[in-house]
Scaffold this motif. Structure first.
Motif, PDB file in Angstrom:
ATOM      1  N   PRO A  95       0.836  -1.198   0.000  1.00  0.00           N
ATOM      2  CA  PRO A  95       0.000   0.000   0.000  1.00  0.00           C
ATOM      3  C   PRO A  95       0.876   1.255   0.000  1.00  0.00           C
ATOM      4  O   PRO A  95       1.948   1.280   0.594  1.00  0.00           O
ATOM      5  N   PRO A 122      -6.647   6.210  -2.412  1.00  0.00           N
ATOM      6  CA  PRO A 122      -5.660   5.195  -2.025  1.00  0.00           C
ATOM      7  C   PRO A 122      -4.873   4.695  -3.235  1.00  0.00           C
ATOM      8  O   PRO A 122      -5.335   4.795  -4.372  1.00  0.00           O
ATOM      9  N   ALA A 123      -3.681   4.154  -2.947  1.00  0.00           N
ATOM     10  CA  ALA A 123      -2.815   3.692  -4.036  1.00  0.00           C
ATOM     11  C   ALA A 123      -1.976   2.508  -3.565  1.00  0.00           C
ATOM     12  O   ALA A 123      -1.856   2.232  -2.378  1.00  0.00           O
ATOM     13  N   VAL A 124      -1.386   1.832  -4.543  1.00  0.00           N
ATOM     14  CA  VAL A 124      -0.463   0.732  -4.281  1.00  0.00           C
ATOM     15  C   VAL A 124       0.875   1.090  -4.924  1.00  0.00           C
ATOM     16  O   VAL A 124       0.924   1.734  -5.971  1.00  0.00           O
ATOM     17  N   SER A 136      -3.249   4.272  -8.371  1.00  0.00           N
ATOM     18  CA  SER A 136      -4.474   4.420  -7.572  1.00  0.00           C
ATOM     19  C   SER A 136      -5.280   3.132  -7.602  1.00  0.00           C
ATOM     20  O   SER A 136      -5.390   2.473  -8.640  1.00  0.00           O
ATOM     21  N   THR A 137      -5.845   2.789  -6.461  1.00  0.00           N
ATOM     22  CA  THR A 137      -6.667   1.596  -6.321  1.00  0.00           C
ATOM     23  C   THR A 137      -7.606   1.788  -5.137  1.00  0.00           C
ATOM     24  O   THR A 137      -7.206   2.392  -4.136  1.00  0.00           O
ATOM     25  N   PRO A 140      -5.895  -0.895  -1.515  1.00  0.00           N
ATOM     26  CA  PRO A 140      -4.445  -1.074  -1.657  1.00  0.00           C
ATOM     27  C   PRO A 140      -3.904  -2.391  -1.094  1.00  0.00           C
ATOM     28  O   PRO A 140      -3.050  -3.021  -1.715  1.00  0.00           O
ATOM     29  N   THR A 143      -5.016  -5.265  -3.373  1.00  0.00           N
ATOM     30  CA  THR A 143      -4.354  -5.133  -4.676  1.00  0.00           C
ATOM     31  C   THR A 143      -2.899  -5.550  -4.575  1.00  0.00           C
ATOM     32  O   THR A 143      -2.393  -6.280  -5.433  1.00  0.00           O
TER      33      THR A 143
END
Length: 157
Positions: A95, A122-124, A136-137, A140, A143
């Motif tokens: 994340p 949110p992002a990974v 971006s996801t 996170p 993913t």
């Protein structure tokens, strides 16, 4: 998406961000047209305003996705960009801090060999030997786990 790939994650620009962007662009277009009326170049500036509105519509519909194929991870920023990453090149995934409008939207160079596919939120982080991607996801943690599982590098615990 190809027939032998699966979507791991897909993110869109948030509703509040879309409203802010649409509002700013709308006011800018009205200003462009209003200042063009006295200058006598209304046709040209109206065409410019329409082009700006169309480009904004495309950006507001932009999606960022991560897809897993047999040998690649495909990072997409529709309709602008796609990057195929060999699964063997993935070092880690985790994340990342949430992105916001200040980082921008779309494909971004973030410095220190880091690129982003961003729509805010949110992002990974996906680490490669020579580059890092922040994507971006909405989820996170899930993913990152799915990316590592597809790469065959799932962490213990």
């Amino acid at each position: 998406m190809t027939s032998n790939s699966s979507v791991i994650s897909e993110a869109r620009i948030g509703r509040n961000s879309r409203r802010v962007i649409a509002g700013v662009v709308g006011v800018a277009c009205l200003f462009i047209i209003a200042t063009a009326i006295p200058s006598g170049v209304l046709l040209i500036t109206t065409a410019l305003a329409i082009a700006l509105l169309l480009l904004t519509a495309v950006v507001l519909r932009m999606t960022v996705s991560i897809e897993a194929a047999a040998e690649n991870l495909v990072l997409r920023c529709r309709p602008f960009y796609a990057k195929h990453i060999p699964l063997a090149d993935i070092v880690d995934a985790s994340p990342a801090p949430a992105s916001s409008m200040t980082e921008g939207f779309g494909v971004r160079y973030l410095g220190r060999r880091t690129w982003g596919l961003l729509v805010g939120g949110p992002a990974v982080t996906i680490e490669l030997p020579n580059r890092t991607w922040i994507v971006s996801t909405p989820e996170p943690e899930a993913t990152a786990t799915a990316v590592l599982a597809h790469a065959g590098k799932l962490r213990d615990g």
